[in-house]
Design an enzyme around this catalytic site. Structure first.
Site: not given
Length: 101
Positions: A29, A58, A64, A68, A70
């Site tokens: 991220y 992630y 893990r 995905h 969000h």
């Protein structure tokens, strides 16, 4: 990805705002920047198209999570608090066994 936003009655919701964020293909991220984050608005039939890289798994190996997206969906004219917050998981070959990885 093409998404259609509809209400509980099944009718499309035009001009809904999708606030979207995700990790990159390596599962990273970018908290300091808005890389792989943005907003999109549905059309008159409730559709929106988002083009991006596939999100990678992630987290550390023991916990893990599958890649995905969000998403917070807000109907037109509504505040952040009135939105629906959800996640879309992506698994290689749509293999749901990978959701546990």
């Amino acid at each position: 990805m093409v998404i259609r936003i509809v209400g509980p009655d099944g009718k499309p919701i035009p001009n809904a705002v999708l606030d979207w964020w995700q990790a990159d293909e390596a599962g990273t991220y970018y908290y300091a920047t808005y890389t792989l984050r943005g907003k999109a608005r549905t059309d008159s039939e409730g559709y929106v198209e988002v083009l991006s890289v596939p999100p990678g798994p992630y987290g550390p190996a023991k916990v893990r999570r599958a890649g995905h997206f969000h998403i917070i969906v807000r109907p037109p004219g509504k505040s952040h608090a009135s939105g629906l917050t959800t996640q879309f998981y992506v698994c290689d070959g749509n293999d749901e066994k990978l959701l546990g990885t």
